[in-house]
Design a protein around this motif. Structure first.
Motif, mmCIF file in Angstrom:
data_model
loop_
_atom_site.group_PDB
_atom_site.id
_atom_site.type_symbol
_atom_site.label_atom_id
_atom_site.label_comp_id
_atom_site.label_asym_id
_atom_site.label_seq_id
_atom_site.Cartn_x
_atom_site.Cartn_y
_atom_site.Cartn_z
ATOM 1 N N ASP A 76 -6.012 13.034 -8.729
ATOM 2 C CA ASP A 76 -6.632 12.378 -9.887
ATOM 3 C C ASP A 76 -6.017 10.995 -10.105
ATOM 4 N N ALA A 77 -4.699 10.951 -10.059
ATOM 5 C CA ALA A 77 -4.002 9.682 -10.298
ATOM 6 C C ALA A 77 -4.327 8.683 -9.189
ATOM 7 N N ALA A 78 -4.268 9.151 -7.959
ATOM 8 C CA ALA A 78 -4.473 8.264 -6.811
ATOM 9 C C ALA A 78 -5.874 7.652 -6.839
ATOM 10 N N GLY B 196 0.825 -1.210 0.000
ATOM 11 C CA GLY B 196 0.000 0.000 0.000
ATOM 12 C C GLY B 196 0.856 1.255 0.000
ATOM 13 N N ILE B 197 1.889 1.231 0.826
ATOM 14 C CA ILE B 197 2.819 2.366 0.879
ATOM 15 C C ILE B 197 3.557 2.484 -0.456
ATOM 16 N N LEU B 198 3.943 1.327 -0.985
ATOM 17 C CA LEU B 198 4.631 1.311 -2.283
ATOM 18 C C LEU B 198 3.743 1.946 -3.360
ATOM 19 N N ALA B 199 2.471 1.565 -3.388
ATOM 20 C CA ALA B 199 1.562 2.095 -4.406
ATOM 21 C C ALA B 199 1.454 3.616 -4.291
ATOM 22 N N HIS B 200 1.364 4.110 -3.071
ATOM 23 C CA HIS B 200 1.302 5.561 -2.850
ATOM 24 C C HIS B 200 2.574 6.226 -3.387
ATOM 25 N N GLN B 201 3.720 5.646 -3.034
ATOM 26 C CA GLN B 201 4.988 6.266 -3.433
ATOM 27 C C GLN B 201 5.232 6.140 -4.932
ATOM 28 N N LEU B 202 4.786 5.037 -5.524
ATOM 29 C CA LEU B 202 4.943 4.892 -6.977
ATOM 30 C C LEU B 202 4.103 5.928 -7.716
ATOM 31 N N THR B 203 2.981 6.306 -7.107
ATOM 32 C CA THR B 203 2.162 7.365 -7.701
ATOM 33 C C THR B 203 2.962 8.666 -7.734
ATOM 34 N N ALA C 210 -2.976 8.787 1.616
ATOM 35 C CA ALA C 210 -3.852 7.944 0.797
ATOM 36 C C ALA C 210 -3.329 6.516 0.719
ATOM 37 N N LEU C 211 -4.222 5.560 1.003
ATOM 38 C CA LEU C 211 -3.856 4.152 0.987
ATOM 39 C C LEU C 211 -4.916 3.386 0.201
ATOM 40 N N PRO C 212 -4.603 2.160 -0.193
ATOM 41 C CA PRO C 212 -5.520 1.412 -1.059
ATOM 42 C C PRO C 212 -6.907 1.224 -0.460
ATOM 43 N N GLY C 213 -7.909 1.467 -1.267
ATOM 44 C CA GLY C 213 -9.272 1.090 -0.931
ATOM 45 C C GLY C 213 -9.472 -0.393 -1.210
ATOM 46 N N ALA C 214 -10.711 -0.854 -1.026
ATOM 47 C CA ALA C 214 -10.988 -2.297 -1.079
ATOM 48 C C ALA C 214 -10.515 -2.949 -2.379
ATOM 49 N N ALA C 215 -10.810 -2.330 -3.510
ATOM 50 C CA ALA C 215 -10.491 -2.962 -4.806
ATOM 51 C C ALA C 215 -8.980 -3.083 -4.994
ATOM 52 N N LEU C 216 -8.264 -2.004 -4.694
ATOM 53 C CA LEU C 216 -6.808 -2.054 -4.860
ATOM 54 C C LEU C 216 -6.178 -2.997 -3.833
ATOM 55 N N ARG C 217 -6.739 -3.008 -2.640
ATOM 56 C CA ARG C 217 -6.251 -3.938 -1.610
ATOM 57 C C ARG C 217 -6.333 -5.378 -2.082
ATOM 58 N N GLU C 218 -7.436 -5.689 -2.715
ATOM 59 C CA GLU C 218 -7.640 -7.037 -3.232
ATOM 60 C C GLU C 218 -6.541 -7.380 -4.251
ATOM 61 N N ARG C 219 -6.294 -6.426 -5.138
ATOM 62 C CA ARG C 219 -5.251 -6.616 -6.144
ATOM 63 C C ARG C 219 -3.885 -6.797 -5.476
ATOM 64 N N LEU C 220 -3.612 -5.987 -4.477
ATOM 65 C CA LEU C 220 -2.308 -6.043 -3.805
ATOM 66 C C LEU C 220 -2.177 -7.308 -2.962
ATOM 67 N N ASN C 221 -3.287 -7.756 -2.441
ATOM 68 C CA ASN C 221 -3.279 -8.986 -1.657
ATOM 69 C C ASN C 221 -2.890 -10.178 -2.538
ATOM 70 N N GLU C 222 -3.445 -10.204 -3.734
ATOM 71 C CA GLU C 222 -3.074 -11.252 -4.695
ATOM 72 C C GLU C 222 -1.601 -11.140 -5.048
ATOM 73 N N LEU C 223 -1.181 -9.910 -5.253
ATOM 74 C CA LEU C 223 0.224 -9.675 -5.591
ATOM 75 C C LEU C 223 1.135 -10.167 -4.462
#
Ligand SMILES: [Zn+2]
Ligand SMILES: [Zn+2]
Length: 231
Positions: A109-111, A86-93, A123-136
């Protein structure tokens, strides 16, 4: 339900794990019009704000390094793979945007497109992105990292070699270690020596750093009080 660990995908370093995660996220970012730069280095470490900061991560722009790599840092007291992603996704943004975008409209807008939620600064992942990151996280295999408990180290008086001497003033920081409290107070070393640890209004006796060697109790009337407070 947790996916079975892919043991053929063992990463020997935190950087390798974060790089693999980033490469997996590239197509997702690209689809949303966000180009993650190729040249990034990763660390799980301290941010430039130090251990006292609440900042969970940061990214330094390519222009900050001699060889044009971004530096992405996740704070070392995070260890849960999903939190780290989640932190990675924020920083990659941030990395995919000009540094001056900060948490302004461009970032927002991007986030939101990516599925980050909440106050933009945190800003941290909402449910949909969390699901994606959980799989990852499942596909990546174990993150070779464990939470660095720097708060515990500070309070237990364990010394980290090569750190400048702390507590140069005679004011020492006492902290309530009750879960979720975080109440702190500064107290003169002399009072600690004479009367013992101060009390949190909610939880009682607080944890204090060891007294400097040159501070001694000023009188013997204090010993009862001291024993009481030290438990
Ligand atoms: Zn940010
Ligand atoms: Zn407390």
């Amino acid at each position: 339900m947790q996916k079975p660990r892919n043991t053929s995908n063992d990463h020997s370093s935190r950087e390798a794990w974060l790089r693999a995660a980033t490469n997996e996220l590239r197509p997702y970012f690209a689809k949303l019009g966000l180009a993650i730069p190729e040249a990034i280095r990763f660390s799980i470490a301290f941010t430039s704000q130090g251990k006292k900061s609440k900042v969970a991560g940061e990214v330094w722009p390519a222009s900050a390094t001699d060889d044009g790599h971004c530096e992405l840092i996740v704070r070392a007291d995070f260890a849960d793979p999903l939190d780290v992603l989640g932190i990675l996704a924020h920083q990659l943004t941030h990395a995919a945007l000009p540094p001056e975008a900060k948490h302004g409209k461009l970032f927002r807008d991007a986030a939101l497109r990516l599925g980050l939620e909440g106050q933009m600064r945190n800003a941290l992942p909402g449910a949909a992105l969390r699901e994606r990151l959980n799989e990852l996280a499942g596909a990546l295999g174990p993150l070779p990292h464990a939470r660095l408990n720097f708060d515990r180290v500070t309070l237990s008086g364990i010394e980290v070699a090569d750190r400048p001497k702390k507590q140069t003033t005679r004011m020492l920081k006492a902290e309530c270690l009750a879960k979720g409290c975080g109440y702190t107070v500064r107290v003169a070393a002399r009072w600690l020596a004479d009367l013992g640890a101060p009390h949190c209004p909610r939880h009682g006796s607080m944890t204090t750093p060891p007294l400097p060697h040159d501070v001694e109790a000023s009188g013997d009337t204090s010993s009862d009080l001291k024993n009481q407070a030290a438990e």
